[in-house]
Design an enzyme around this catalytic site. Structure first.
Site, PDB file in Angstrom:
ATOM      1  N   GLU A 159     -40.728  19.766 -23.050  1.00  0.00           N
ATOM      2  CA  GLU A 159     -39.309  19.462 -22.780  1.00  0.00           C
ATOM      3  C   GLU A 159     -38.496  19.302 -24.062  1.00  0.00           C
ATOM      4  OE1 GLU A 159     -39.024  16.248 -19.883  1.00  0.00           O
ATOM      5  OE2 GLU A 159     -39.743  17.580 -18.305  1.00  0.00           O
TER       6      GLU A 159
ATOM      7  N   GLU B  76     -44.669  21.033 -14.372  1.00  0.00           N
ATOM      8  CA  GLU B  76     -44.370  19.690 -13.847  1.00  0.00           C
ATOM      9  C   GLU B  76     -43.529  19.869 -12.594  1.00  0.00           C
ATOM     10  OE1 GLU B  76     -42.890  16.556 -16.380  1.00  0.00           O
ATOM     11  OE2 GLU B  76     -43.981  17.339 -18.103  1.00  0.00           O
TER      12      GLU B  76
HETATM   13  O1  AHR Z   1     -44.171  13.471 -15.732  1.00  0.00           O
HETATM   14  C1  AHR Z   1     -43.367  12.454 -16.269  1.00  0.00           C
HETATM   15  C2  AHR Z   1     -42.461  12.945 -17.372  1.00  0.00           C
HETATM   16  O2  AHR Z   1     -41.504  13.801 -16.822  1.00  0.00           O
HETATM   17  C3  AHR Z   1     -43.105  13.775 -18.456  1.00  0.00           C
HETATM   18  O3  AHR Z   1     -43.642  13.008 -19.467  1.00  0.00           O
HETATM   19  C4  AHR Z   1     -41.948  14.561 -18.984  1.00  0.00           C
HETATM   20  O4  AHR Z   1     -42.344  15.800 -19.499  1.00  0.00           O
HETATM   21  C5  AHR Z   1     -41.017  14.686 -17.804  1.00  0.00           C
HETATM   22  O5  AHR Z   1     -39.729  14.356 -18.126  1.00  0.00           O
END
Ligand code: AHR
Length: 498
Positions: free
Chosen positions: A172, A291
């Site tokens: 990210e 994610e």
């Molecule tokens: O999964 C939780 C968080 O969400 C992770 O650390 C991050 O990559 C995202 O913002």
């Protein structure tokens, strides 16, 4: 209401890459400490790994696990987590404001991943570190021997290289919350230079470049185009991240969020293909949806937490029945896009926005979302088919023309099994499904699994772990080449045929 499907063997989307059923363990909250690792717990093995948690993960079948972050990775010195545990430093962990003891690091995690039969999708730190730390980590993990870093691994007791195939180039990096947040050009440059040398150390690896943190980022799409402009020929996947929630308690709108995931995927494919065209490249960029999940229940509690404790409860969403329905829809969406989405990681796996919860020193149990995830992973291996669906539709606050039926089918050629996954989003009544499977002559229903509940907010807890569980009394039948099924109102369905 009635819905129709035509399922044909020859209408193929793609062979499902099993890594689409991946997950994620970050050094965050109680995911590692108190989750997968808790020495002294009655179920812990000689390495401190909780066998009760291992068993639950093995029920799902998780082929790849992303590690060690997440936001955590952007401040992580991987060297802190290798070598004698007694000599490892405790550090202030700035992403989640905790203290990281480094008791579990790369080697321990690789050892644990074997217990759950998973590959590891290893992320490198492109926040506070960069090219050098990244190429050294590849050498430490993957080079057989005869060099400084590979011999160091051997001296730490790991003779055989870990052979990690998939690597994430940071996490990210477009987000201002990220340690070492970068502009698209800054990230594109460091990503391509890291990618080059990581592949020089081990040409067999595959790399994931960071896409946007979500579809609402102000730099969305422009970020992807710029990053790919720099990295296109050096990386194999572009990442997508998304989390959904139902803070306004608007169920029809919430269950329509899978359309957002679908638009997101289609937009990123378009952006990848734009860069492909611009470069006249022969290479197709694949997607790593590394994610995705529901995340909103725990946000308020997390805002109130004091910093700098060890493994506090963080992001501990307790999932409701309706969350499981959306998770089912999201899994169907991933399967429907399996020609381009080759990796996807439910974020995360244990305690932190997770299908599996534990108590420190106590039980481990399945959250509601465990079930659609497990069903998709167990029965969703094979060829994703592209059924023709006609379903009545509804409009919600943010979406128009939302089909009440969200469905897909996977054909497992090896077992000659056909599985239909279907969600009925209608809160008023059962949906009568009529599915044409004439191409699957002689197939009969072997099981119709249903997850349904009267209470949309029902949850599983340590005290009542089986409040929301699936049953196999769905009653679908196959006759003369057609499946007739009644999909209960607001239900997740798995119709298995052979
Ligand atoms: O999964 C939780 C968080 O969400 C992770 O650390 C991050 O990559 C995202 O913002």
């Amino acid at each position: 209401k009635k819905a129709r499907m035509i399922v044909e063997k020859d209408f193929k989307i793609a062979e499902v890459d099993k890594r689409i059923f991946g997950s994620f363990i970050e050094h965050l909250g109680r995911a590692v400490y108190g989750g997968i690792y808790e020495p002294g717990h009655p179920a812990a093995d000689e390495n401190g790994f909780r066998k009760d948690v291992v068993d639950l993960i093995n029920e799902i079948g998780v082929p790849i696990i992303r590690y060690p972050g997440g936001n955590f990775v952007s401040g992580y010195n991987w060297e802190d987590g290798v070598g004698p545990v007694a000599e490892r430093p405790s550090r202030l962990e700035l992403a989640w404001k905790t203290v990281e003891p480094n008791e579990v690091g790369t080697n321990e995690f690789m050892k644990w991943a074997k217990l759950v039969n998973s590959e590891v999708n290893m992320a490198v730190n492109l926040g506070t570190r960069g090219i050098d730390a990244a190429r050294n980590l590849v050498e430490y993990c993957n080079h057989p021997s005869g060099s400084y870093w590979s011999d160091l691994r051997i001296s730490h007791g790991y003779q055989e290289p870990h052979k990690i195939k998939t690597w994430c180039l940071g996490n990210e990096m477009d987000g201002p919350w990220q340690i070492g947040h970068r502009t698209a050009v800054e990230y594109g440059r460091i990503a391509v230079e890291s990618a080059k040398v990581m592949k020089w150390v081990d040409p067999g690896i595959e790399l994931v470049a960071c896409g946007s943190s979500n579809r609402s980022m102000p730099t969305y799409a422009e970020w992807e185009a710029t990053v790919l402009d720099h990295t296109y020929e050096h990386v194999d996947y572009l990442s997508l991240h998304t989390y959904y929630g139902n803070p306004n308690n608007d169920l029809p709108n919430y269950l329509a969020r899978s359309l957002d995931m679908d638009y997101f995927i289609k937009e990123i494919i378009a952006t990848c293909d734009y860069i492909k065209a611009k470069k006249r490249s022969k290479k197709t960029m694949y997607l790593s949806f590394d994610e995705w999940n529901v995340w909103f229940h725990s946000r308020e509690a997390d805002r109130k937490r004091e910093p700098w404790s060890f493994a506090p409860p963080q992001l501990e969403d307790v999932y409701t029945f309706e969350d499981a329905l959306l998770v089912g829809c999201l899994l169907i969406t991933l399967l429907c896009n399996s020609d381009r989405v080759k990796i996807a990681c439910m974020a995360q796996l244990v305690n932190v926005i997770a299908p599996i919860m534990t108590e420190n020193g106590g039980a481990a149990w399945r959250q509601t979302i465990f079930y659609p995830y497990m069903h998709a992973s167990v029965y969703g291996r094979g060829v994703a088919l592209n059924p023709i669906i006609s379903s009545p539709k509804y409009d919600s606050k943010d979406f128009t023309d939302v089909p009440y039926l969200e469905a897909t089918a996977v054909y497992n050629e090896e077992n000659e099994e056909l599985t239909v996954f279907a969600v009925n989003k209608d809160s008023a009544a059962a949906l009568q499904l009529d599915a044409d499977i004439r191409g699957f002559a002689g197939y009969e229903v072997i099981e119709h699994i249903v997850l349904e509940h009267d209470d949309m907010k029902a949850v599983n807890t340590a005290a009542v772990p089986n409040r929301v569980v699936p049953h196999s009394r769905g009653g679908a039948q196959a006759k003369d080449g057609y499946i007739q099924a009644s999909l209960p109102k607001l239900s997740w369905n798995v119709i298995r045929l052979k």
